[in-house]
Design a protein around this motif. Structure first.
Motif, PDB file in Angstrom:
ATOM      1  N   CYS B  23      -0.806 -12.503   1.913  1.00  0.00           N
ATOM      2  CA  CYS B  23      -1.906 -12.603   2.868  1.00  0.00           C
ATOM      3  C   CYS B  23      -3.171 -12.036   2.246  1.00  0.00           C
ATOM      4  CB  CYS B  23      -1.564 -11.832   4.128  1.00  0.00           C
ATOM      5  SG  CYS B  23      -2.940 -11.614   5.291  1.00  0.00           S
ATOM      6  N   SER B  24      -4.252 -12.800   2.305  1.00  0.00           N
ATOM      7  CA  SER B  24      -5.569 -12.300   1.929  1.00  0.00           C
ATOM      8  C   SER B  24      -6.397 -12.169   3.194  1.00  0.00           C
ATOM      9  CB  SER B  24      -6.258 -13.252   0.951  1.00  0.00           C
ATOM     10  OG  SER B  24      -5.571 -13.276  -0.266  1.00  0.00           O
ATOM     11  N   PRO B  25      -6.821 -10.959   3.535  1.00  0.00           N
ATOM     12  CA  PRO B  25      -7.547 -10.778   4.793  1.00  0.00           C
ATOM     13  C   PRO B  25      -8.960 -11.340   4.719  1.00  0.00           C
ATOM     14  CG  PRO B  25      -7.517  -8.733   3.563  1.00  0.00           C
ATOM     15  CD  PRO B  25      -6.664  -9.708   2.809  1.00  0.00           C
ATOM     16  N   ARG B  26      -9.589 -11.400   5.848  1.00  0.00           N
ATOM     17  CA  ARG B  26     -10.978 -11.803   5.939  1.00  0.00           C
ATOM     18  C   ARG B  26     -11.822 -10.818   5.129  1.00  0.00           C
ATOM     19  NH1 ARG B  26     -14.849 -11.801  10.804  1.00  0.00           N
ATOM     20  NH2 ARG B  26     -14.075  -9.658  10.918  1.00  0.00           N
ATOM     21  N   SER B  27     -12.862 -11.338   4.501  1.00  0.00           N
ATOM     22  CA  SER B  27     -13.701 -10.496   3.659  1.00  0.00           C
ATOM     23  C   SER B  27     -14.227  -9.292   4.440  1.00  0.00           C
ATOM     24  CB  SER B  27     -14.882 -11.325   3.131  1.00  0.00           C
ATOM     25  OG  SER B  27     -15.728 -10.530   2.351  1.00  0.00           O
ATOM     26  N   ILE B  47       4.397  -4.776  11.091  1.00  0.00           N
ATOM     27  CA  ILE B  47       3.830  -3.636  10.397  1.00  0.00           C
ATOM     28  C   ILE B  47       2.325  -3.800  10.263  1.00  0.00           C
ATOM     29  CG2 ILE B  47       4.072  -4.552   8.054  1.00  0.00           C
ATOM     30  CD1 ILE B  47       5.227  -1.725   7.301  1.00  0.00           C
ATOM     31  N   GLN B  48       1.617  -2.663  10.155  1.00  0.00           N
ATOM     32  CA  GLN B  48       0.177  -2.675   9.958  1.00  0.00           C
ATOM     33  C   GLN B  48      -0.201  -1.797   8.780  1.00  0.00           C
ATOM     34  OE1 GLN B  48      -2.280  -0.266  12.362  1.00  0.00           O
ATOM     35  NE2 GLN B  48      -4.169  -1.119  11.534  1.00  0.00           N
ATOM     36  N   TYR B  49      -1.156  -2.267   8.001  1.00  0.00           N
ATOM     37  CA  TYR B  49      -1.745  -1.470   6.930  1.00  0.00           C
ATOM     38  C   TYR B  49      -3.248  -1.364   7.146  1.00  0.00           C
ATOM     39  CZ  TYR B  49       2.512  -1.370   4.225  1.00  0.00           C
ATOM     40  OH  TYR B  49       3.791  -1.119   3.808  1.00  0.00           O
ATOM     41  N   TYR B  50      -3.776  -0.226   6.742  1.00  0.00           N
ATOM     42  CA  TYR B  50      -5.224  -0.030   6.792  1.00  0.00           C
ATOM     43  C   TYR B  50      -5.661   0.564   5.468  1.00  0.00           C
ATOM     44  CZ  TYR B  50      -9.853   1.565   8.151  1.00  0.00           C
ATOM     45  OH  TYR B  50     -11.213   1.782   8.210  1.00  0.00           O
ATOM     46  N   ASN B  51      -6.447  -0.176   4.741  1.00  0.00           N
ATOM     47  CA  ASN B  51      -7.012   0.284   3.473  1.00  0.00           C
ATOM     48  C   ASN B  51      -5.922   0.821   2.540  1.00  0.00           C
ATOM     49  OD1 ASN B  51      -9.183   0.554   1.749  1.00  0.00           O
ATOM     50  ND2 ASN B  51      -9.698   2.608   2.475  1.00  0.00           N
ATOM     51  N   GLN B  67       3.418  -4.193   1.636  1.00  0.00           N
ATOM     52  CA  GLN B  67       2.442  -3.296   1.037  1.00  0.00           C
ATOM     53  C   GLN B  67       1.071  -3.952   1.063  1.00  0.00           C
ATOM     54  OE1 GLN B  67       3.145  -2.509  -3.184  1.00  0.00           O
ATOM     55  NE2 GLN B  67       4.453  -4.308  -3.329  1.00  0.00           N
ATOM     56  N   GLN B  68       0.066  -3.111   0.964  1.00  0.00           N
ATOM     57  CA  GLN B  68      -1.306  -3.597   0.857  1.00  0.00           C
ATOM     58  C   GLN B  68      -1.870  -3.055  -0.442  1.00  0.00           C
ATOM     59  OE1 GLN B  68      -4.228  -2.232   3.755  1.00  0.00           O
ATOM     60  NE2 GLN B  68      -5.333  -4.157   3.621  1.00  0.00           N
ATOM     61  N   PHE B  69      -2.441  -3.937  -1.207  1.00  0.00           N
ATOM     62  CA  PHE B  69      -2.908  -3.602  -2.543  1.00  0.00           C
ATOM     63  C   PHE B  69      -4.373  -3.149  -2.525  1.00  0.00           C
ATOM     64  CE2 PHE B  69       0.774  -4.967  -4.914  1.00  0.00           C
ATOM     65  CZ  PHE B  69       1.413  -5.802  -4.010  1.00  0.00           C
ATOM     66  N   SER B  74      -2.215  -8.356   1.089  1.00  0.00           N
ATOM     67  CA  SER B  74      -0.947  -7.752   1.484  1.00  0.00           C
ATOM     68  C   SER B  74       0.198  -8.717   1.185  1.00  0.00           C
ATOM     69  CB  SER B  74      -0.970  -7.419   2.980  1.00  0.00           C
ATOM     70  OG  SER B  74       0.271  -6.879   3.407  1.00  0.00           O
ATOM     71  N   GLU B  75       1.334  -8.145   0.954  1.00  0.00           N
ATOM     72  CA  GLU B  75       2.538  -8.943   0.737  1.00  0.00           C
ATOM     73  C   GLU B  75       3.661  -8.454   1.635  1.00  0.00           C
ATOM     74  OE1 GLU B  75       1.717 -10.122  -3.945  1.00  0.00           O
ATOM     75  OE2 GLU B  75       3.474  -8.926  -3.423  1.00  0.00           O
ATOM     76  N   LEU B  76       4.397  -9.391   2.184  1.00  0.00           N
ATOM     77  CA  LEU B  76       5.573  -9.078   2.998  1.00  0.00           C
ATOM     78  C   LEU B  76       6.783  -9.584   2.233  1.00  0.00           C
ATOM     79  CD1 LEU B  76       6.718  -8.096   5.777  1.00  0.00           C
ATOM     80  CD2 LEU B  76       6.496 -10.464   6.554  1.00  0.00           C
ATOM     81  N   ASN B  77       7.682  -8.675   1.896  1.00  0.00           N
ATOM     82  CA  ASN B  77       8.873  -9.016   1.145  1.00  0.00           C
ATOM     83  C   ASN B  77      10.075  -9.060   2.070  1.00  0.00           C
ATOM     84  OD1 ASN B  77       7.650  -8.847  -1.611  1.00  0.00           O
ATOM     85  ND2 ASN B  77       7.279  -6.744  -0.938  1.00  0.00           N
ATOM     86  N   LEU B  78      10.765 -10.168   2.038  1.00  0.00           N
ATOM     87  CA  LEU B  78      11.952 -10.349   2.874  1.00  0.00           C
ATOM     88  C   LEU B  78      13.135 -10.551   1.943  1.00  0.00           C
ATOM     89  CD1 LEU B  78      10.382 -13.060   5.241  1.00  0.00           C
ATOM     90  CD2 LEU B  78      10.195 -10.589   5.435  1.00  0.00           C
ATOM     91  N   SER B  79      14.148  -9.688   2.058  1.00  0.00           N
ATOM     92  CA  SER B  79      15.273  -9.786   1.143  1.00  0.00           C
ATOM     93  C   SER B  79      16.591  -9.973   1.904  1.00  0.00           C
ATOM     94  CB  SER B  79      15.360  -8.530   0.267  1.00  0.00           C
ATOM     95  OG  SER B  79      15.551  -7.386   1.077  1.00  0.00           O
ATOM     96  N   SER B  80      17.621 -10.326   1.144  1.00  0.00           N
ATOM     97  CA  SER B  80      18.952 -10.583   1.727  1.00  0.00           C
ATOM     98  C   SER B  80      18.816 -11.453   2.972  1.00  0.00           C
ATOM     99  CB  SER B  80      19.658  -9.260   2.066  1.00  0.00           C
ATOM    100  OG  SER B  80      19.778  -8.449   0.932  1.00  0.00           O
ATOM    101  N   LEU B  81      18.132 -12.556   2.811  1.00  0.00           N
ATOM    102  CA  LEU B  81      17.750 -13.378   3.959  1.00  0.00           C
ATOM    103  C   LEU B  81      18.960 -13.901   4.725  1.00  0.00           C
ATOM    104  CD1 LEU B  81      14.751 -15.293   2.420  1.00  0.00           C
ATOM    105  CD2 LEU B  81      14.677 -13.740   4.380  1.00  0.00           C
TER     106      LEU B  81
END
Lengths: 110, 114
Positions: B23-27, B47-51, B67-69, B74-81
């Motif tokens: 996900c790339s947020p709005r500028s 989940i929420q991330y801020y800065n 995580q948010q870089f 941000s990236e959402l990782n889904l494992s053992s689907l």
């Protein structure tokens, strides 16, 4: 987890009719109440953000009211048009988290 | 166009696999939220991330992480689907960390687990 309820679940109205639906929420821990419109195959778009008891917001034919003491908000659509067909979501926020209702699906019949 | 970009739009994978949604947020927006919408369910907050920092966690499974870089994407990782993870995953961004700023939603990533 806070319970945000919307009613009715779905609604069919004739073009030109006015309509309204309800969002109910626990009045404690209130921070803000949001309304979103979600058209099929698109993503939700914000309509209103309301924070104060007694707030009234308006955008064109759509308006909303807020009663934080009794825990409800109304969304009104005046003179419904086919392009108003969408799911209308409300969301309560207590700060960081947004608690969404399941929405009211509105179909406006031409 | 909300200004929020999500990739991929569609993803089909098998049970037990791992995927990453981006996900790339709005500028200018510092807050990123992730939501899951399963069949006949409403939007479930994950989940929420801020800065770059985690601010709030909802009904996110332990198999999921995010995580948010520094560049705010941000990236959402889904494992053992599992089959039940099939859903539409939305990212939304906001200019505030609290709840008074409206959310801007991406178009979603539709995940199908076979």
């Amino acid at each position: 987890i806070l319970n945000v309820e919307q009613s009715p679940q779905s609604l069919h109205v004739q073009e030109g009719d006015s309509t309204n639906f309800t969002c109910s929420f626990p009045s404690s821990n209130f921070y803000a109440l949001h309304w979103y419109r979600w058209e099929t195959a698109k993503s939700p778009e914000a309509l209103f953000v309301m924070t104060l008891n007694g707030d009234e917001k308006k955008k064109g034919r759509i308006s909303a009211t807020l009663n934080t003491k009794e825990g409800y908000s109304y969304l009104y659509i005046k003179g419904s048009q086919p392009e108003d067909s969408a799911t209308y979501l409300c969301a309560l926020t207590t700060g960081n988290q947004f608690y969404f209702g399941t929405g009211t699906s509105l179909t406006v019949i031409p | 166009d909300s200004g929020v970009t999500q990739t991929p739009k569609h993803l089909i994978t098998a049970t037990g696999q791992r995927v990453t949604l981006r996900c790339s947020p709005r500028s200018g927006d510092l807050s990123v939220y992730w939501y899951q919408q399963s069949l006949d369910q409403g939007l479930q907050f994950l989940i929420q991330y801020y800065n770059g920092e985690e601010r709030a966690k909802g009904n996110i499974l332990e198999r999921f992480s995010a995580q948010q870089f520094p560049d705010l994407h941000s990236e959402l990782n889904l494992s053992s689907l599992e089959l039940g993870d099939s859903a539409l995953y939305f990212c939304a961004s906001s200019g505030t960390s609290g709840g008074t700023g409206e959310l801007f939603f991406g178009e979603g990533s539709r995940l199908t687990v076979l």
